[in-house]
Design a protein around this motif. Structure first.
Motif, PDB file in Angstrom:
ATOM      1  N   ALA A 252     -15.465 -23.873  21.418  1.00  0.00           N
ATOM      2  CA  ALA A 252     -14.142 -24.470  21.247  1.00  0.00           C
ATOM      3  C   ALA A 252     -13.868 -24.769  19.776  1.00  0.00           C
ATOM      4  N   THR A 253     -14.903 -25.192  19.059  1.00  0.00           N
ATOM      5  CA  THR A 253     -14.759 -25.480  17.632  1.00  0.00           C
ATOM      6  C   THR A 253     -14.494 -24.209  16.839  1.00  0.00           C
ATOM      7  N   SER A 254     -15.230 -23.162  17.179  1.00  0.00           N
ATOM      8  CA  SER A 254     -15.140 -21.920  16.408  1.00  0.00           C
ATOM      9  C   SER A 254     -13.891 -21.124  16.733  1.00  0.00           C
ATOM     10  N   GLY A 255     -13.553 -21.058  17.998  1.00  0.00           N
ATOM     11  CA  GLY A 255     -12.390 -20.269  18.391  1.00  0.00           C
ATOM     12  C   GLY A 255     -12.570 -18.782  18.148  1.00  0.00           C
ATOM     13  N   GLY A 256     -13.813 -18.312  18.185  1.00  0.00           N
ATOM     14  CA  GLY A 256     -14.061 -16.908  17.854  1.00  0.00           C
ATOM     15  C   GLY A 256     -14.296 -16.760  16.361  1.00  0.00           C
ATOM     16  N   LEU A 257     -14.387 -15.548  15.905  1.00  0.00           N
ATOM     17  CA  LEU A 257     -14.583 -15.301  14.475  1.00  0.00           C
ATOM     18  C   LEU A 257     -13.455 -15.918  13.660  1.00  0.00           C
ATOM     19  N   PRO A 258     -13.751 -16.429  12.467  1.00  0.00           N
ATOM     20  CA  PRO A 258     -12.689 -16.965  11.598  1.00  0.00           C
ATOM     21  C   PRO A 258     -11.867 -15.838  10.996  1.00  0.00           C
ATOM     22  N   VAL A 259     -10.988 -15.246  11.817  1.00  0.00           N
ATOM     23  CA  VAL A 259     -10.255 -14.057  11.394  1.00  0.00           C
ATOM     24  C   VAL A 259      -9.262 -14.350  10.268  1.00  0.00           C
ATOM     25  N   TYR A 260      -8.936 -15.634  10.058  1.00  0.00           N
ATOM     26  CA  TYR A 260      -8.022 -15.970   8.967  1.00  0.00           C
ATOM     27  C   TYR A 260      -8.584 -15.537   7.620  1.00  0.00           C
ATOM     28  N   LEU A 261      -9.931 -15.405   7.527  1.00  0.00           N
ATOM     29  CA  LEU A 261     -10.528 -15.005   6.248  1.00  0.00           C
ATOM     30  C   LEU A 261     -10.080 -13.611   5.828  1.00  0.00           C
ATOM     31  N   PHE A 262      -9.822 -12.754   6.792  1.00  0.00           N
ATOM     32  CA  PHE A 262      -9.379 -11.404   6.459  1.00  0.00           C
ATOM     33  C   PHE A 262      -8.015 -11.447   5.779  1.00  0.00           C
ATOM     34  N   ARG A 263      -7.135 -12.301   6.311  1.00  0.00           N
ATOM     35  CA  ARG A 263      -5.818 -12.447   5.695  1.00  0.00           C
ATOM     36  C   ARG A 263      -5.936 -13.078   4.310  1.00  0.00           C
ATOM     37  N   ARG A 264      -6.794 -14.094   4.197  1.00  0.00           N
ATOM     38  CA  ARG A 264      -6.932 -14.779   2.914  1.00  0.00           C
ATOM     39  C   ARG A 264      -7.494 -13.848   1.842  1.00  0.00           C
ATOM     40  N   LEU A 265      -8.467 -13.041   2.217  1.00  0.00           N
ATOM     41  CA  LEU A 265      -9.033 -12.133   1.229  1.00  0.00           C
ATOM     42  C   LEU A 265      -8.011 -11.101   0.794  1.00  0.00           C
ATOM     43  N   ALA A 266      -7.228 -10.605   1.746  1.00  0.00           N
ATOM     44  CA  ALA A 266      -6.187  -9.639   1.396  1.00  0.00           C
ATOM     45  C   ALA A 266      -5.151 -10.267   0.466  1.00  0.00           C
ATOM     46  N   GLN A 267      -4.887 -11.572   0.659  1.00  0.00           N
ATOM     47  CA  GLN A 267      -3.945 -12.258  -0.240  1.00  0.00           C
ATOM     48  C   GLN A 267      -4.537 -12.442  -1.628  1.00  0.00           C
ATOM     49  N   GLU A 268      -5.831 -12.735  -1.694  1.00  0.00           N
ATOM     50  CA  GLU A 268      -6.492 -12.939  -2.984  1.00  0.00           C
ATOM     51  C   GLU A 268      -6.674 -11.625  -3.731  1.00  0.00           C
ATOM     52  N   ASP A 269      -6.884 -10.544  -2.987  1.00  0.00           N
ATOM     53  CA  ASP A 269      -7.113  -9.229  -3.594  1.00  0.00           C
ATOM     54  C   ASP A 269      -6.244  -8.197  -2.872  1.00  0.00           C
ATOM     55  N   PRO A 270      -5.050  -7.932  -3.387  1.00  0.00           N
ATOM     56  CA  PRO A 270      -4.120  -7.014  -2.721  1.00  0.00           C
ATOM     57  C   PRO A 270      -4.700  -5.630  -2.463  1.00  0.00           C
ATOM     58  N   ALA A 271      -5.719  -5.258  -3.241  1.00  0.00           N
ATOM     59  CA  ALA A 271      -6.338  -3.945  -3.026  1.00  0.00           C
ATOM     60  C   ALA A 271      -7.055  -3.871  -1.679  1.00  0.00           C
ATOM     61  N   LEU A 272      -7.281  -5.025  -1.063  1.00  0.00           N
ATOM     62  CA  LEU A 272      -7.999  -5.068   0.212  1.00  0.00           C
ATOM     63  C   LEU A 272      -7.066  -5.417   1.375  1.00  0.00           C
ATOM     64  N   ALA A 273      -5.812  -5.039   1.243  1.00  0.00           N
ATOM     65  CA  ALA A 273      -4.813  -5.351   2.276  1.00  0.00           C
ATOM     66  C   ALA A 273      -5.204  -4.782   3.634  1.00  0.00           C
ATOM     67  N   GLU A 274      -5.971  -3.698   3.630  1.00  0.00           N
ATOM     68  CA  GLU A 274      -6.386  -3.078   4.879  1.00  0.00           C
ATOM     69  C   GLU A 274      -7.194  -4.055   5.740  1.00  0.00           C
ATOM     70  N   LEU A 275      -7.851  -5.007   5.076  1.00  0.00           N
ATOM     71  CA  LEU A 275      -8.645  -5.969   5.830  1.00  0.00           C
ATOM     72  C   LEU A 275      -7.792  -6.863   6.719  1.00  0.00           C
ATOM     73  N   SER A 276      -6.553  -7.071   6.349  1.00  0.00           N
ATOM     74  CA  SER A 276      -5.656  -7.852   7.201  1.00  0.00           C
ATOM     75  C   SER A 276      -5.503  -7.184   8.555  1.00  0.00           C
ATOM     76  N   ARG A 277      -5.386  -5.881   8.521  1.00  0.00           N
ATOM     77  CA  ARG A 277      -5.250  -5.132   9.775  1.00  0.00           C
ATOM     78  C   ARG A 277      -6.538  -5.196  10.599  1.00  0.00           C
ATOM     79  N   LEU A 278      -7.677  -5.171   9.905  1.00  0.00           N
ATOM     80  CA  LEU A 278      -8.951  -5.317  10.609  1.00  0.00           C
ATOM     81  C   LEU A 278      -9.014  -6.682  11.285  1.00  0.00           C
ATOM     82  N   GLY A 279      -8.597  -7.724  10.570  1.00  0.00           N
ATOM     83  CA  GLY A 279      -8.570  -9.065  11.152  1.00  0.00           C
ATOM     84  C   GLY A 279      -7.665  -9.137  12.374  1.00  0.00           C
ATOM     85  N   GLU A 280      -6.534  -8.455  12.318  1.00  0.00           N
ATOM     86  CA  GLU A 280      -5.614  -8.449  13.458  1.00  0.00           C
ATOM     87  C   GLU A 280      -6.250  -7.780  14.671  1.00  0.00           C
TER      88      GLU A 280
END
Length: 357
Positions: A252-280
């Motif tokens: 319940a605490t974890s809620g599954g993998l912390p998929v928000y990290l994929f979005r955050r990394l893509a925001q920090e490094d636009p070259a890794l935008a593909e990771l947002s789709r992986l997170g989705e």
């Protein structure tokens, strides 16, 4: 929060609540590390959830086939020790001096002085122990605490164990306690680098092998399901919360993998935008109430089946073969989803491997 002290030796700084359950901060080490970083002047760098992803706590479910030994029911609780802590401090960019019980017993004066020196600078010391070894520590489990003060020239440690509760711990000659002293900043680590490190480490946490009955990731869900079907939780002499409820609390605490990290990394490094789709894609496999988060649907489903966090209901469910079989099937189905998540991670993370900051 202001941690650095302008106070008399041995006193401790103004304390903010540790492990705030109202915010879902149920894993102790991440909040201890957050507190330490605040005291090092990094109040805004990482939040609890970022650190909990780095430690593996929000990534991999855990389950113990044996009765609870009272250590914290999470990756950091099960792996606590020198090598694990060295990894955590290194990824945060800090040095570490780690003293095991035998080190402290061999030179107690040195470590009393070292603790005192840290406290007098306003820097807590991380303690690694078991609540059974600390009189007055009232909790269901306990592995990590913070030394925030001392008395009697360091022979008494003042341990912050939760909320703002501080208890006195008289150090014996051979203490069942280890100490982690945060060192100097070794290198500046950007948020992008930390998110990258957390994501790259996910397959490792999810595939940790069983250790003394303690299971991780998909294997934890399957071992738990096996024990449910085999009737482990029919035994009325087995305390349910620390042997069943804690694992529901974990998921319940974890809620599954912390998929928000994929979005955050893509925001920090636009070259890794593909990771947002992986997170989705991963988010679709491990759904929550809304795309932005909330309760995991696994937790909701367990509650519907009578296998959630109401231990009276769980006791009834575990006494009914058909009902407990449904709970076990739900856990196995989630393990299958995690297998697919691992496949996606292995396919999608090649773009991160080998990259340096």
């Amino acid at each position: 929060m202001q941690c650095r002290m302008e106070k008399k030796a041995g006193s401790y700084p103004p304390l903010r609540p540790l492990i705030d359950g109202m915010q879902g901060h149920n894993f102790v080490l991440p909040d201890c590390l957050k507190f330490l970083l605040e005291c090092m002047g990094e109040e805004e760098s990482l939040d609890f959830w970022d650190i909990a992803a780095l430690t593996g706590d929000t990534v991999a479910q855990v389950y113990d086939r044996f009765p609870s030994d009272r250590r914290e029911y999470c990756v950091s609780g099960y792996l606590a020790g020198r090598s694990y802590m060295a990894y955590v401090f290194d990824v945060l960019g800090y040095g570490l001096e780690y003293a095991e019980s035998r080190d402290i017993a061999a030179d107690p004066a040195r470590y009393r002085e070292k603790v005192a020196a840290f406290i007098d600078r306003g820097i807590p010391v991380l303690a690694v122990t078991n609540l059974r070894a600390v009189p007055g520590w009232e909790s269901d489990v306990g592995t990590h605490a913070l030394v925030v003060g001392y008395a009697d020239s360091g022979r008494i440690l003042k341990l912050l164990v939760r909320d703002t509760v501080v208890i006195d711990y008289v150090m014996p000659e051979e203490p069942p306690l280890e100490l982690a002293f945060i060192g100097e900043k070794q290198r500046q680590v950007s948020l992008a680098a930390l998110y990258r490190a957390a994501i790259l480490r996910m397959p490792y946490w999810l595939t940790l092998p069983e250790r003394e009955g303690k299971c991780f990731g998909p294997a934890a869900y399957r071992a738990w399901a096996d024990d449910i079907e085999a009737g482990r939780f029919e035994d009325e002499s087995l305390p349910l919360w620390e042997n069943y409820g804690v694992y529901v609390c974990n998921l319940a605490t974890s809620g599954g993998l912390p998929v928000y990290l994929f979005r955050r990394l893509a925001q920090e490094d636009p070259a890794l935008a593909e990771l947002s789709r992986l997170g989705e894609e991963i988010g679709k496999l491990l759904p929550t109430e809304t795309p932005a988060g909330g309760r995991s649907l696994l937790w909701i489903r367990l509650e519907e089946l009578g296998g959630g966090m109401d231990m009276q209901q769980v006791r009834l469910t575990m006494g009914d073969r058909k009902k407990r079989a449904a709970v076990a099937a739900t856990l196995r189905e989630y393990a299958d989803r995690l297998d697919r998540v691992l496949e996606l991670l292995q396919e999608g993370l090649c773009c991160l491997a080998g990259e340096s900051e």
